[in-house]
Design a protein around this motif. Structure first.
Motif, short mmCIF file in Angstrom:
data_model
loop_
_atom_site.label_atom_id
_atom_site.label_comp_id
_atom_site.label_asym_id
_atom_site.label_seq_id
_atom_site.Cartn_x
_atom_site.Cartn_y
_atom_site.Cartn_z
N SER A 64 40.35 -59.55 -50.44
CA SER A 64 40.38 -60.52 -49.34
C SER A 64 40.91 -59.95 -48.04
N HIS A 65 41.57 -58.76 -48.10
CA HIS A 65 42.20 -58.20 -46.90
C HIS A 65 41.95 -56.70 -46.77
N ASP A 66 40.73 -56.26 -47.11
CA ASP A 66 40.42 -54.83 -46.98
C ASP A 66 40.29 -54.47 -45.50
N PRO A 67 41.09 -53.52 -45.00
CA PRO A 67 41.01 -53.18 -43.57
C PRO A 67 39.81 -52.32 -43.20
N THR A 68 39.04 -51.86 -44.18
CA THR A 68 37.94 -50.93 -43.87
C THR A 68 36.57 -51.58 -43.89
N GLY A 69 36.46 -52.79 -44.41
CA GLY A 69 35.14 -53.43 -44.46
C GLY A 69 35.20 -54.80 -45.08
N GLY A 70 34.45 -55.74 -44.52
CA GLY A 70 34.47 -57.12 -45.00
C GLY A 70 33.38 -57.42 -46.01
N LEU A 71 33.31 -58.66 -46.39
CA LEU A 71 32.32 -59.09 -47.39
C LEU A 71 30.89 -58.96 -46.88
N ASP A 72 30.71 -58.92 -45.56
CA ASP A 72 29.37 -58.70 -45.03
C ASP A 72 28.82 -57.35 -45.47
N GLU A 73 29.72 -56.37 -45.60
CA GLU A 73 29.29 -55.05 -46.05
C GLU A 73 29.01 -55.04 -47.55
N ALA A 74 29.78 -55.83 -48.28
CA ALA A 74 29.48 -55.98 -49.71
C ALA A 74 28.09 -56.58 -49.91
N GLU A 75 27.75 -57.55 -49.08
CA GLU A 75 26.43 -58.17 -49.18
C GLU A 75 25.33 -57.17 -48.88
N MET A 76 25.56 -56.23 -47.97
CA MET A 76 24.58 -55.17 -47.72
C MET A 76 24.31 -54.38 -48.99
N LEU A 77 25.40 -53.98 -49.68
CA LEU A 77 25.23 -53.20 -50.90
C LEU A 77 24.54 -54.00 -51.99
N LEU A 78 24.85 -55.27 -52.08
CA LEU A 78 24.18 -56.12 -53.08
C LEU A 78 22.67 -56.11 -52.86
N GLY A 79 22.25 -56.03 -51.60
CA GLY A 79 20.83 -56.00 -51.31
C GLY A 79 20.17 -54.67 -51.60
N TRP A 80 20.97 -53.60 -51.65
CA TRP A 80 20.42 -52.26 -51.86
C TRP A 80 20.45 -51.82 -53.32
N LEU A 81 21.47 -52.26 -54.05
CA LEU A 81 21.65 -51.81 -55.43
C LEU A 81 20.75 -52.60 -56.37
N PRO A 82 20.06 -51.94 -57.29
CA PRO A 82 19.16 -52.66 -58.20
C PRO A 82 19.87 -53.61 -59.15
N ASP A 83 21.09 -53.28 -59.56
CA ASP A 83 21.78 -54.08 -60.59
C ASP A 83 23.27 -54.13 -60.23
N ALA A 84 23.64 -55.12 -59.41
CA ALA A 84 25.02 -55.16 -58.91
C ALA A 84 25.56 -56.57 -58.90
N ARG A 85 26.87 -56.67 -59.04
CA ARG A 85 27.60 -57.93 -58.94
C ARG A 85 28.76 -57.71 -57.98
N LEU A 86 29.26 -58.81 -57.43
CA LEU A 86 30.41 -58.76 -56.52
C LEU A 86 31.55 -59.57 -57.10
N HIS A 87 32.74 -58.97 -57.08
CA HIS A 87 33.95 -59.68 -57.49
C HIS A 87 35.02 -59.42 -56.44
N VAL A 88 35.69 -60.48 -56.01
CA VAL A 88 36.71 -60.36 -54.97
C VAL A 88 38.09 -60.61 -55.58
N ILE A 89 39.00 -59.66 -55.35
CA ILE A 89 40.40 -59.82 -55.74
C ILE A 89 41.16 -60.35 -54.53
#
Length: 300
Positions: free
Chosen positions: A245-270
């Motif tokens: 929830s407080h990563d200083p290097t990248g937000g959830l928008d960047e996680a969503e980018m990876l979700l769109g690129w990776l063939p088999d991926a899930r997202l979990h937020v601590i």
């Protein structure tokens, strides 16, 4: 007369975390591009192979709070990447392909055919690169706060400047500032952790070594390895994106980018953690790995 006994803290020291788990700390000679890299390795536990990869300027103690818990399910290997920690510091740029070749050669040296990879920050970048280019060596992936997927220049500048400042002047103040950058709860940064970094940063040749690592914060060098669907889409290993929830290097928008690129991926937020959830939220970190790697289930 009555006395009041203060409770024992959850974390006493880095090696106190391993006080009740059998482990081996050793150096192994790893072939890399015609030379041998003396590589510092810690191993513990039994079971499926799990390799832990630290971030820029880091060392295997980044996972000190997790190794005992992970060793209940896995044969855990944590190591200092080439040019990091107490591994050798050959004078060459530590680009993602070099760091990845070092990991694959380390697996060969240790007799590990396939493994789960869990990498934090730079370690996540290396783990993903290995999964894309050596898919036969990777079972499942955890990309832990891999950082700056969008290649933002301001993030690269901040990473380069803060790291170089700490290495050029490994005083308590500058190194503590660099380590605190990784944490949401900065009060969790211990003197021990800061002084370990100070000792690493004071090694002969480490200014040159960190310069060889920070080439990845140069846009011209980075473009050959930058996160991009052209290679990320080749990662066939089931992948968990572990964000905070407080990563200083990248937000959830960047996680969503990876979700769109990776063939088999899930997202979990601590929640309630910065760039080092493995230190700030140990129970959640361990449970997430158990659920994803042992049971193959989405932790969410």
């Amino acid at each position: 007369m009555s006395t009041t006994t203060r409770p024992i803290p959850d974390h006493i020291s880095i090696w106190g975390e391993l006080s009740d788990v059998d482990h081996i700390l050793h150096h192994v000679d790893v072939p890399l591009a015609g030379r041998t890299v003396r590589t510092r390795v810690l191993q513990a536990g039994t079971g499926p192979e799990l390799v832990l990869l630290h971030g820029t300027g880091g060392h295997l103690e980044a996972y000190a709070r997790d190794i005992a818990g992970l060793a209940l399910d896995f044969h855990v290997t944590a190591y200092d990447m080439v040019g990091h920690g107490w591994s050798d510091l050959p004078d060459q740029p530590y680009t993602i392909d070099v760091l990845s070749d070092h990991l694959v050669s380390l697996l060969d040296t240790l007799g590990i055919g396939r493994a789960h990879l869990s990498g934090e920050s730079l370690g996540g970048w290396v783990a993903a690169w290995v999964a894309a280019h050596h898919p036969d060596r990777v079972d499942r992936l955890v990309l832990n706060t891999p950082g700056n997927i969008a290649n933002k220049p301001e993030v690269m500048t901040r990473m380069r400047d803060s790291t170089m400042a700490a290495v050029r002047d490994p005083s308590d103040t500058t190194v503590r500032r660099r380590v605190e950058f990784l944490f949401h709860h900065k009060e969790m940064v211990t003197d021990e952790l800061v002084n370990l970094r100070r000792q690493v940063y004071s090694r002969p040749g480490f200014v040159r070594a960190i310069s060889n690592t920070l080439v990845l914060q140069d846009p011209e060098v980075r473009k050959d390895f930058a996160w991009d669907p052209s290679w990320v889409s080749r990662v066939t290993a089931p992948t968990l994106l572990l964000w905070t929830s407080h990563d200083p290097t990248g937000g959830l928008d960047e996680a969503e980018m990876l979700l769109g690129w990776l063939p088999d991926a899930r997202l979990h937020v601590i929640e309630d953690a910065g760039h080092w959830p493995q230190w700030e939220q140990v129970d959640q970190f361990l449970e997430t790995h158990h659920t994803w790697l042992v049971h193959g289930k989405d932790p969410s």
